[in-house]
Design a protein around this motif. Sequence first.
Motif, PDB file in Angstrom:
ATOM      1  N   VAL A 190       0.849  -1.327  -0.045  1.00  0.00           N
ATOM      2  CA  VAL A 190       0.024   0.043  -0.026  1.00  0.00           C
ATOM      3  C   VAL A 190       0.939   1.208  -0.025  1.00  0.00           C
ATOM      4  CG1 VAL A 190      -1.985  -1.134   1.235  1.00  0.00           C
ATOM      5  CG2 VAL A 190      -0.149  -0.295   2.635  1.00  0.00           C
ATOM      6  N   LYS A 191       0.248   2.464  -0.199  1.00  0.00           N
ATOM      7  CA  LYS A 191       1.104   3.633  -0.427  1.00  0.00           C
ATOM      8  C   LYS A 191       1.497   3.857   0.693  1.00  0.00           C
ATOM      9  CE  LYS A 191      -0.189   8.601  -1.385  1.00  0.00           C
ATOM     10  NZ  LYS A 191      -1.349   9.602  -1.564  1.00  0.00           N
ATOM     11  N   ASP A 218      14.928  -1.059  -6.535  1.00  0.00           N
ATOM     12  CA  ASP A 218      14.340   0.156  -6.812  1.00  0.00           C
ATOM     13  C   ASP A 218      12.739   0.075  -6.370  1.00  0.00           C
ATOM     14  OD1 ASP A 218      14.291   3.159  -7.567  1.00  0.00           O
ATOM     15  OD2 ASP A 218      14.254   2.457  -9.776  1.00  0.00           O
ATOM     16  N   TYR A 219      12.367   1.326  -6.254  1.00  0.00           N
ATOM     17  CA  TYR A 219      10.794   1.116  -5.636  1.00  0.00           C
ATOM     18  C   TYR A 219      10.040   2.504  -6.402  1.00  0.00           C
ATOM     19  CZ  TYR A 219      11.698   4.393  -2.061  1.00  0.00           C
ATOM     20  OH  TYR A 219      12.165   5.203  -1.271  1.00  0.00           O
ATOM     21  N   LYS A 220       8.837   2.471  -6.604  1.00  0.00           N
ATOM     22  CA  LYS A 220       8.055   3.638  -7.124  1.00  0.00           C
ATOM     23  C   LYS A 220       6.785   3.489  -6.672  1.00  0.00           C
ATOM     24  CE  LYS A 220       8.283   7.234  -9.962  1.00  0.00           C
ATOM     25  NZ  LYS A 220       8.965   8.379  -9.791  1.00  0.00           N
ATOM     26  N   LEU A 221       6.266   4.798  -6.328  1.00  0.00           N
ATOM     27  CA  LEU A 221       4.454   4.697  -6.225  1.00  0.00           C
ATOM     28  C   LEU A 221       3.972   4.819  -7.413  1.00  0.00           C
ATOM     29  CD1 LEU A 221       2.341   5.257  -3.943  1.00  0.00           C
ATOM     30  CD2 LEU A 221       2.512   7.404  -4.161  1.00  0.00           C
ATOM     31  N   LEU A 222       3.101   3.997  -7.939  1.00  0.00           N
ATOM     32  CA  LEU A 222       2.386   3.970  -9.063  1.00  0.00           C
ATOM     33  C   LEU A 222       0.721   4.119  -8.924  1.00  0.00           C
ATOM     34  CD1 LEU A 222       4.243   1.120 -10.894  1.00  0.00           C
ATOM     35  CD2 LEU A 222       4.790   3.637 -11.241  1.00  0.00           C
ATOM     36  N   ASN A 223       0.107   4.590  -9.779  1.00  0.00           N
ATOM     37  CA  ASN A 223      -1.492   4.666  -9.840  1.00  0.00           C
ATOM     38  C   ASN A 223      -2.007   4.077 -10.918  1.00  0.00           C
ATOM     39  OD1 ASN A 223      -3.812   5.703  -9.741  1.00  0.00           O
ATOM     40  ND2 ASN A 223      -3.260   7.584  -9.112  1.00  0.00           N
ATOM     41  N   ARG A 233      -6.023   4.256  -7.692  1.00  0.00           N
ATOM     42  CA  ARG A 233      -5.354   3.121  -6.572  1.00  0.00           C
ATOM     43  C   ARG A 233      -3.786   3.258  -6.795  1.00  0.00           C
ATOM     44  NH1 ARG A 233      -7.769  -1.571  -4.916  1.00  0.00           N
ATOM     45  NH2 ARG A 233      -6.442  -3.013  -3.882  1.00  0.00           N
ATOM     46  N   GLU A 234      -3.354   3.731  -5.517  1.00  0.00           N
ATOM     47  CA  GLU A 234      -1.759   3.982  -5.663  1.00  0.00           C
ATOM     48  C   GLU A 234      -1.245   2.841  -4.799  1.00  0.00           C
ATOM     49  OE1 GLU A 234      -1.058   8.407  -5.592  1.00  0.00           O
ATOM     50  OE2 GLU A 234      -2.711   8.081  -4.184  1.00  0.00           O
ATOM     51  N   CYS A 309     -12.756   5.430  -7.028  1.00  0.00           N
ATOM     52  CA  CYS A 309     -11.615   5.574  -5.860  1.00  0.00           C
ATOM     53  C   CYS A 309     -11.194   4.089  -5.847  1.00  0.00           C
ATOM     54  CB  CYS A 309     -12.124   6.283  -4.727  1.00  0.00           C
ATOM     55  SG  CYS A 309     -12.363   8.205  -4.822  1.00  0.00           S
ATOM     56  N   ALA A 310     -10.250   3.781  -4.939  1.00  0.00           N
ATOM     57  CA  ALA A 310      -9.426   2.659  -4.658  1.00  0.00           C
ATOM     58  C   ALA A 310     -10.479   1.703  -3.984  1.00  0.00           C
ATOM     59  CB  ALA A 310      -8.278   2.740  -3.883  1.00  0.00           C
ATOM     60  N   LEU A 311     -10.813   0.436  -4.726  1.00  0.00           N
ATOM     61  CA  LEU A 311     -11.427  -0.465  -4.151  1.00  0.00           C
ATOM     62  C   LEU A 311     -10.791  -0.978  -2.808  1.00  0.00           C
ATOM     63  CD1 LEU A 311     -12.141  -2.848  -7.326  1.00  0.00           C
ATOM     64  CD2 LEU A 311     -13.620  -0.766  -6.295  1.00  0.00           C
TER      65      LEU A 311
END
Length: 377
Positions: A190-191, A218-223, A233-234, A309-311
């Motif tokens: 989760v974000k 490496d990591y990244k916040l994706l939507n 949904r992030e 919005c995010a389920l």
Amino acid sequence: MNRVKEIRKEREISQETLARYVTISRKYLSIIEHQQATPSISIAMKISKALGVSVDKIFLDLSSAEMPIYPKPIRFIDLFCGIGGFRYASQYAFNKLGLEGRCVFSSDIDKYVQKSYEANFGEKPAGDITKIDASEIPNFDILFGGFPCQAFSICGLQKGFADNTRGTLFFDIARILKEKQPQMFVLENVKNLVNHDNGKTMKIILEVLRDELGYHVDYKLLNALDFGLPQKRERIIIIGSKKPFFMDWNFDVKEKKTLDNILEKNVDKKHYASSEIVAKRKAKHTASVYPSIWHENKSGNISSYPYSCALRAGASYNYLLVNGERRLTPREMLRLQGFPDSFKIVVSDTQTRKQAGNAIPVDMVERVIEKFLPLAF
Ligand SMILES: C[S@@+](CC[C@H](N)C(=O)[O-])C[C@H]1O[C@@H](n2cnc3c(N)ncnc32)[C@H](O)[C@@H]1O
């Protein structure tokens, strides 16, 4: 002759991104790529790091350039598998890359999840991962896992990941990586993972993966919205490989699904909210777009968007309402997560709602896997 341009294009890295990473101007990079200049050793080293290919293969040894060598088939495991978001995503990515993938192990503790997974993929996932010794898992090349986010209670004084993360499900990922040494992994969370416990949780995860297990990470916040799904949904995606790599997290997504593509036409009455609830919502809010999904936040404020919005697995019943009138059907929820209509629904609406709410957006992780695989092998 150098192979900078060729390898950069293969890696789908833009000239601008590579130049920024190497801290040279785009113009100078272009001159190098057109064989009109030979870069200094330090610039050549930076280019090599960014492209994940050794210097000699880019600038010297043109005959045996380092191309990815894939195992055949590529064996993967699907941990915390849920209803197989990673499984679909990896299958699509393998197909696009012309590779053969094979799932050699899956695990999920939830019996309804196991039922859905078995109906769709023909195998029943093993249960509680904390009870499974790594030696019982067949050897594999890639680990996929969307693990629950938990605080690490003991840290700082203890030495090693076993002391720092024991009792959490990340510990189980780490011990399996340590014993099985796969080439690559993709994890999802989760974000909030990056802020969890004042950043301590993420710090320990990265330290364990990098320093103790020796992976490049490496990591990244994706939507999901940026990957063509009409759902905000992030999620944090953490990727790792035994090989150094540079991941360009920009994705050029042209095909976008809209709510019109997702919403079913004839919806059973049972999905409609009561007339009192509908009247209450409509008294509070008017949508500016149609169709829309109405979202009620914790303080009772209503907003509506041309996307969902995010389920959420444990959300209240009427948290999201299509046009302020009805809940999403199980099929619509699965579509919002990128699951194909061939996905068989074999459990109750309540369980499917929970399973879809827990899943990973297939389209999003597919693009990540497709781009990362050639960098990781
Ligand atoms: C966030 S969901 C992952 C969903 C999955 N990525 C998908 O696309 O459907 C986390 C999953 O971990 C499972 N889980 C929780 N504890 C577990 C354990 N000890 N062993 C195995 N699975 C577990 C839950 O049942 C849940 O399905």
